[in-house]
Design a protein around this motif. Structure first.
Motif, mmCIF file in Angstrom:
data_model
loop_
_atom_site.group_PDB
_atom_site.id
_atom_site.type_symbol
_atom_site.label_atom_id
_atom_site.label_comp_id
_atom_site.label_asym_id
_atom_site.label_seq_id
_atom_site.Cartn_x
_atom_site.Cartn_y
_atom_site.Cartn_z
ATOM 1 N N GLY A 105 30.998 -50.261 -0.909
ATOM 2 C CA GLY A 105 29.601 -49.858 -0.883
ATOM 3 C C GLY A 105 29.076 -49.588 0.513
ATOM 4 O O GLY A 105 27.990 -49.020 0.677
ATOM 5 N N GLY A 106 29.847 -49.977 1.505
ATOM 6 C CA GLY A 106 29.435 -49.798 2.881
ATOM 7 C C GLY A 106 29.739 -48.416 3.419
ATOM 8 O O GLY A 106 30.196 -47.523 2.685
ATOM 9 N N SER A 107 29.483 -48.242 4.722
ATOM 10 C CA SER A 107 29.639 -46.932 5.364
ATOM 11 C C SER A 107 30.396 -47.062 6.679
ATOM 12 O O SER A 107 30.357 -48.110 7.330
ATOM 13 N N LEU A 108 31.052 -45.986 7.044
ATOM 14 C CA LEU A 108 31.700 -45.859 8.345
ATOM 15 C C LEU A 108 31.589 -44.405 8.792
ATOM 16 O O LEU A 108 31.518 -43.501 7.956
ATOM 17 N N ARG A 109 31.611 -44.189 10.098
ATOM 18 C CA ARG A 109 31.680 -42.829 10.620
ATOM 19 C C ARG A 109 32.889 -42.715 11.533
ATOM 20 O O ARG A 109 32.969 -43.428 12.537
ATOM 21 N N LEU A 110 33.783 -41.844 11.176
ATOM 22 C CA LEU A 110 34.951 -41.575 11.993
ATOM 23 C C LEU A 110 34.656 -40.422 12.954
ATOM 24 O O LEU A 110 33.928 -39.493 12.610
ATOM 25 N N SER A 111 35.243 -40.507 14.137
ATOM 26 C CA SER A 111 35.121 -39.438 15.125
ATOM 27 C C SER A 111 36.512 -38.985 15.547
ATOM 28 O O SER A 111 37.463 -39.766 15.550
ATOM 29 N N CYS A 112 36.606 -37.724 15.907
ATOM 30 C CA CYS A 112 37.853 -37.156 16.411
ATOM 31 C C CYS A 112 37.504 -36.299 17.622
ATOM 32 O O CYS A 112 36.938 -35.216 17.477
ATOM 33 N N GLU A 113 37.843 -36.796 18.784
ATOM 34 C CA GLU A 113 37.556 -36.066 20.013
ATOM 35 C C GLU A 113 38.727 -35.141 20.318
ATOM 36 O O GLU A 113 39.887 -35.565 20.319
ATOM 37 N N VAL A 114 38.399 -33.900 20.616
ATOM 38 C CA VAL A 114 39.413 -32.869 20.803
ATOM 39 C C VAL A 114 39.414 -32.385 22.247
ATOM 40 O O VAL A 114 38.354 -32.164 22.823
ATOM 41 N N SER A 115 40.598 -32.223 22.804
ATOM 42 C CA SER A 115 40.703 -31.676 24.154
ATOM 43 C C SER A 115 41.908 -30.751 24.234
ATOM 44 O O SER A 115 42.839 -30.857 23.451
ATOM 45 N N GLY A 116 41.858 -29.837 25.193
ATOM 46 C CA GLY A 116 43.033 -29.027 25.490
ATOM 47 C C GLY A 116 43.072 -27.652 24.862
ATOM 48 O O GLY A 116 44.003 -26.905 25.105
ATOM 49 N N TYR A 117 42.057 -27.300 24.050
ATOM 50 C CA TYR A 117 42.056 -25.942 23.523
ATOM 51 C C TYR A 117 40.633 -25.512 23.208
ATOM 52 O O TYR A 117 39.703 -26.314 23.254
ATOM 53 N N ALA A 118 40.511 -24.233 22.891
ATOM 54 C CA ALA A 118 39.205 -23.699 22.532
ATOM 55 C C ALA A 118 38.816 -24.236 21.170
ATOM 56 O O ALA A 118 39.152 -23.677 20.135
ATOM 57 N N TYR A 119 38.101 -25.307 21.194
ATOM 58 C CA TYR A 119 37.776 -26.080 20.002
ATOM 59 C C TYR A 119 37.187 -25.227 18.889
ATOM 60 O O TYR A 119 37.526 -25.366 17.730
ATOM 61 N N ARG A 167 30.090 -38.360 -1.344
ATOM 62 C CA ARG A 167 30.135 -39.606 -0.579
ATOM 63 C C ARG A 167 30.492 -39.379 0.889
ATOM 64 O O ARG A 167 29.984 -40.090 1.760
ATOM 65 N N PHE A 168 31.353 -38.412 1.166
ATOM 66 C CA PHE A 168 31.810 -38.122 2.528
ATOM 67 C C PHE A 168 31.191 -36.818 3.012
ATOM 68 O O PHE A 168 31.004 -35.881 2.230
ATOM 69 N N THR A 169 30.934 -36.758 4.320
ATOM 70 C CA THR A 169 30.422 -35.536 4.934
ATOM 71 C C THR A 169 31.189 -35.261 6.207
ATOM 72 O O THR A 169 31.251 -36.123 7.104
ATOM 73 N N ILE A 170 31.753 -34.063 6.309
ATOM 74 C CA ILE A 170 32.440 -33.646 7.522
ATOM 75 C C ILE A 170 31.495 -32.784 8.347
ATOM 76 O O ILE A 170 30.728 -31.985 7.800
ATOM 77 N N SER A 171 31.541 -32.974 9.650
ATOM 78 C CA SER A 171 30.697 -32.178 10.527
ATOM 79 C C SER A 171 31.367 -32.093 11.889
ATOM 80 O O SER A 171 32.330 -32.805 12.169
ATOM 81 N N LYS A 172 30.841 -31.221 12.728
ATOM 82 C CA LYS A 172 31.385 -31.116 14.083
ATOM 83 C C LYS A 172 30.274 -30.827 15.059
ATOM 84 O O LYS A 172 29.269 -30.202 14.720
ATOM 85 N N ASP A 173 30.479 -31.286 16.271
ATOM 86 C CA ASP A 173 29.556 -31.050 17.368
ATOM 87 C C ASP A 173 30.332 -30.239 18.397
ATOM 88 O O ASP A 173 31.149 -30.797 19.147
ATOM 89 N N ALA A 223 29.398 -28.865 21.112
ATOM 90 C CA ALA A 223 29.074 -29.197 22.503
ATOM 91 C C ALA A 223 29.880 -30.399 22.978
ATOM 92 O O ALA A 223 30.189 -30.519 24.166
ATOM 93 N N LYS A 224 30.211 -31.280 22.044
ATOM 94 C CA LYS A 224 30.962 -32.486 22.398
ATOM 95 C C LYS A 224 32.440 -32.384 22.041
ATOM 96 O O LYS A 224 33.191 -33.337 22.230
ATOM 97 N N ASN A 225 32.858 -31.239 21.485
ATOM 98 C CA ASN A 225 34.245 -31.075 21.033
ATOM 99 C C ASN A 225 34.679 -32.235 20.138
ATOM 100 O O ASN A 225 35.787 -32.787 20.290
ATOM 101 N N THR A 226 33.824 -32.598 19.214
ATOM 102 C CA THR A 226 34.085 -33.766 18.384
ATOM 103 C C THR A 226 33.869 -33.444 16.913
ATOM 104 O O THR A 226 32.878 -32.797 16.539
ATOM 105 N N LEU A 227 34.795 -33.906 16.105
ATOM 106 C CA LEU A 227 34.728 -33.792 14.657
ATOM 107 C C LEU A 227 34.344 -35.153 14.093
ATOM 108 O O LEU A 227 34.772 -36.181 14.626
ATOM 109 N N TYR A 228 33.547 -35.148 13.019
ATOM 110 C CA TYR A 228 33.094 -36.397 12.423
ATOM 111 C C TYR A 228 33.425 -36.438 10.931
ATOM 112 O O TYR A 228 33.534 -35.403 10.280
#
Length: 122
Positions: A15-29, A66-72, A74-79
């Motif tokens: 019933g709880g929640s978590l947010r995963l992050s994936c920081e990307v480097s080294g290419y044109a994100y 239940r899950f939502t994927i998104s990306k930023d 500016a931060k080269n980060t996937l959530y």
């Protein structure tokens, strides 16, 4: 060198929640399609959520609503925002990237992170 580094995993009650992050480097994100996969012990890896260059998304039936994927860009980060977590969501979660949407969806992405563990207790 392309690197994908996941974070945000942990232990949570059902019933709880978590947010995963994936920081990307080294290419044109922005030029890559990205996704989240998961693998539980003794089970095959499965695709969970995907996002293309334009921000269009797709989800496995088991996580829709239940899950939502998104990306930023500016931060080269996937959530991956995970709500209403269930025991069966317990797995190692990986982010992946590929220039081809179908290759990514098939689980044959060119780039993979090391994974972050999500454990849901019932």
């Amino acid at each position: 060198q392309v690197q994908l580094v996941e974070s945000g995993g942990g232990s949570v009650q059902a019933g709880g929640s978590l947010r995963l992050s994936c920081e990307v480097s080294g290419y044109a994100y922005q030029s890559y399609c990205m996704g989240w996969f998961r693998q539980a012990p003794g089970q095959e890896r499965e695709g969970v959520a995907f996002i293309d260059r334009d921000g269009d998304t797709d989800y496995a039936d088991s996580v829709k609503g239940r899950f939502t994927i998104s990306k930023d860009n500016a931060k080269n980060t996937l959530y991956l925002e995970m709500n209403s977590l269930k025991f069966e969501d317990t797995a190692m979660y990986y982010c992946a990237a590929d220039s081809n949407w179908y290759t990514l969806r098939a689980g044959n992405a060119h780039y993979w992170g090391q994974g972050t563990q999500v454990t849901v207790s019932s």
